[in-house]
Design an enzyme around this catalytic site. Sequence first.
Site, PDB file in Angstrom:
ATOM      1  N   LYS A  56       0.886  -1.143   0.135  1.00 22.95           N
ATOM      2  CA  LYS A  56      -0.132  -0.010   0.254  1.00 22.95           C
ATOM      3  C   LYS A  56       0.723   1.366  -0.030  1.00 22.95           C
ATOM      4  O   LYS A  56       0.596   2.358  -0.610  1.00 22.95           O
ATOM      5  CB  LYS A  56      -0.858  -0.138   1.154  1.00 22.95           C
ATOM      6  CG  LYS A  56      -1.690   1.323   1.492  1.00 22.95           C
ATOM      7  CD  LYS A  56      -2.729   1.491   0.342  1.00 22.95           C
ATOM      8  CE  LYS A  56      -3.502   2.871   0.898  1.00 22.95           C
ATOM      9  NZ  LYS A  56      -4.570   3.081  -0.246  1.00 22.95           N
ATOM     10  N   LYS A  67      -0.257  11.620   6.120  1.00 24.94           N
ATOM     11  CA  LYS A  67      -0.028  10.517   7.029  1.00 24.94           C
ATOM     12  C   LYS A  67       0.686   9.065   6.155  1.00 24.94           C
ATOM     13  O   LYS A  67       1.651   8.555   6.529  1.00 24.94           O
ATOM     14  CB  LYS A  67      -1.231  10.180   7.494  1.00 24.94           C
ATOM     15  CG  LYS A  67      -1.156   8.704   8.389  1.00 24.94           C
ATOM     16  CD  LYS A  67      -2.019   7.560   7.829  1.00 24.94           C
ATOM     17  CE  LYS A  67      -3.283   7.646   7.204  1.00 24.94           C
ATOM     18  NZ  LYS A  67      -4.040   6.383   6.598  1.00 24.94           N
TER      19      LYS A  67
HETATM   20  P1  NAD Z   1     -12.433   8.723   7.646  1.00 23.73           P
HETATM   21  O1  NAD Z   1     -11.905   9.626   8.576  1.00 23.73           O
HETATM   22  O2  NAD Z   1     -13.614   9.048   6.671  1.00 23.73           O
HETATM   23  O3  NAD Z   1     -13.214   7.683   8.616  1.00 23.73           O
HETATM   24  C1  NAD Z   1     -12.660   6.896   9.850  1.00 23.73           C
HETATM   25  C2  NAD Z   1     -13.827   6.716  10.708  1.00 23.73           C
HETATM   26  O4  NAD Z   1     -13.168   6.183  11.914  1.00 23.73           O
HETATM   27  C3  NAD Z   1     -14.456   7.907  11.515  1.00 23.73           C
HETATM   28  O5  NAD Z   1     -16.112   7.679  11.084  1.00 23.73           O
HETATM   29  C4  NAD Z   1     -14.009   8.161  12.469  1.00 23.73           C
HETATM   30  O6  NAD Z   1     -15.283   8.528  13.380  1.00 23.73           O
HETATM   31  C5  NAD Z   1     -13.957   6.573  13.099  1.00 23.73           C
HETATM   32  N1  NAD Z   1     -13.169   6.543  14.417  1.00 23.73           N
HETATM   33  C6  NAD Z   1     -11.769   6.989  14.680  1.00 23.73           C
HETATM   34  N2  NAD Z   1     -11.308   6.550  15.746  1.00 23.73           N
HETATM   35  C7  NAD Z   1     -12.230   5.595  15.929  1.00 23.73           C
HETATM   36  C8  NAD Z   1     -12.311   4.880  17.121  1.00 23.73           C
HETATM   37  N3  NAD Z   1     -11.302   4.742  18.182  1.00 23.73           N
HETATM   38  N4  NAD Z   1     -13.234   3.767  17.291  1.00 23.73           N
HETATM   39  C9  NAD Z   1     -14.171   3.700  16.643  1.00 23.73           C
HETATM   40  N5  NAD Z   1     -14.281   4.594  15.291  1.00 23.73           N
HETATM   41  C10 NAD Z   1     -13.284   5.464  15.014  1.00 23.73           C
HETATM   42  O7  NAD Z   1     -11.332   7.846   6.920  1.00 23.73           O
HETATM   43  P2  NAD Z   1     -11.443   7.157   5.522  1.00 23.73           P
HETATM   44  O8  NAD Z   1     -11.397   8.023   4.360  1.00 23.73           O
HETATM   45  O9  NAD Z   1     -12.648   6.193   5.710  1.00 23.73           O
HETATM   46  O10 NAD Z   1     -10.196   6.364   5.599  1.00 23.73           O
HETATM   47  C11 NAD Z   1     -10.009   5.072   6.484  1.00 23.73           C
HETATM   48  C12 NAD Z   1      -8.659   4.538   6.243  1.00 23.73           C
HETATM   49  O11 NAD Z   1      -8.741   3.930   4.980  1.00 23.73           O
HETATM   50  C13 NAD Z   1      -7.209   5.447   6.541  1.00 23.73           C
HETATM   51  O12 NAD Z   1      -6.275   4.922   7.040  1.00 23.73           O
HETATM   52  C14 NAD Z   1      -7.305   5.954   5.129  1.00 23.73           C
HETATM   53  O13 NAD Z   1      -5.747   6.130   4.805  1.00 23.73           O
HETATM   54  C15 NAD Z   1      -7.400   4.506   4.215  1.00 23.73           C
HETATM   55  N6  NAD Z   1      -7.870   4.871   2.743  1.00 23.73           N
HETATM   56  C16 NAD Z   1      -8.705   5.756   2.544  1.00 23.73           C
HETATM   57  C17 NAD Z   1      -9.127   6.125   1.306  1.00 23.73           C
HETATM   58  C18 NAD Z   1     -10.256   7.281   0.628  1.00 23.73           C
HETATM   59  O14 NAD Z   1     -10.033   7.491  -0.362  1.00 23.73           O
HETATM   60  N7  NAD Z   1     -10.740   7.741   1.666  1.00 23.73           N
HETATM   61  C19 NAD Z   1      -8.712   5.110   0.093  1.00 23.73           C
HETATM   62  C20 NAD Z   1      -7.848   4.165   0.568  1.00 23.73           C
HETATM   63  C21 NAD Z   1      -7.620   3.941   1.782  1.00 23.73           C
END
Ligand code: NAD
Length: 300
Positions: free
Chosen positions: A177, A245
């Site tokens: 990744k 990040k």
């Molecule tokens: P996001 O911030 O939209 O969602 C994360 C969720 O986790 C939020 O709803 C938050 O409230 C929740 N959260 C935080 N701490 C928590 C805890 N202790 N317990 C329970 N819930 C908790 O992030 P995202 O865009 O969905 O991305 C999630 C992961 O996937 C990240 O690591 C990101 O780098 C990766 N990612 C994101 C994308 C994208 O396009 N958005 C694509 C590939 C990978």
Amino acid sequence: MRENDKAGCVGFIGLGTMGREMVRNLLKAGHAVQAYDVRAEAVAELASDGAVTATSPADAARGADLAITMLPDTPHVEAVVYGEQGLLKAPPAGRLIVDMSTISPVAVRRMAADLAAVGIAFLDAPVSGGPVGAKNAALSIMVGGEAEAFARAGRFFRAMGTTITHVGNAGAGQAVKLCNQLICGINIQAICEALALARASGVDLEQLRHVLLGGSAASWMLDRLGPQMIAGDASAGFRIDLMLKDLRLVLEQAGALDVPLPATALVTSQYVEARAHGEGANGNQALFRVYDRMTGRAAG
Ligand code: NAD
């Protein structure tokens, strides 16, 4: 769902941009989902789609075949695993935890060892494809960990993605990744530079994008983020903060392994600039605003 993909039960933790779409696809494939997020409104939204409301990671995992985490960063995953109401103390019935966030490979190896010591399997299974890939159940999923655990998680991965690959032992999914992210970041920067030069040259940017997409400069980023860059639309998708990040994780890994990555270092400092200008919550296309500032010209 495949003929032999029996319906199961997933404890899903982290219902943000990616997680909520992945949960919807698990539900569509016939799996039961016990959903938890620190944001009550995110849990309520998915309850109306058929998910069971959970009040903690332990509650989400109770009786499930596996627990999946989709959280912002390493400390969030560690809190869900090691915390008071966490998965180490209260694992799913199937004793399998799958983290699909993008986090540190070093932390992955530590968690995998701590969990293995008490008979819980752990897979790192980060994804690529963005919110659109998540919505269309078309994610590319790169998985590190034991082959037996990978096989058990397969029917759940197939509900969320199309390219599902076991790439090695614990941490290998994150290593792949990170390579994905450095390509994405550098590609976004290349597109910003091309658009900045084209704009200064008086070229029509939509026409430029159309022409480039028909040739060897075509890319996913130009296709998906180009229109937003050209329109000056910075609204979130994959946030600047999350990419920063990831790029820092890339540089950490490269530092530990003595691999020079000059292009990654350069684009990382541009993401730092973007965040310093308040763009952290904006989508990655907002990197073009760095070029607005550097050139004294505005998009849109
Ligand atoms: P996001 O911030 O939209 O969602 C994360 C969720 O986790 C939020 O709803 C938050 O409230 C929740 N959260 C935080 N701490 C928590 C805890 N202790 N317990 C329970 N819930 C908790 O992030 P995202 O865009 O969905 O991305 C999630 C992961 O996937 C990240 O690591 C990101 O780098 C990766 N990612 C994101 C994308 C994208 O396009 N958005 C694509 C590939 C990978």
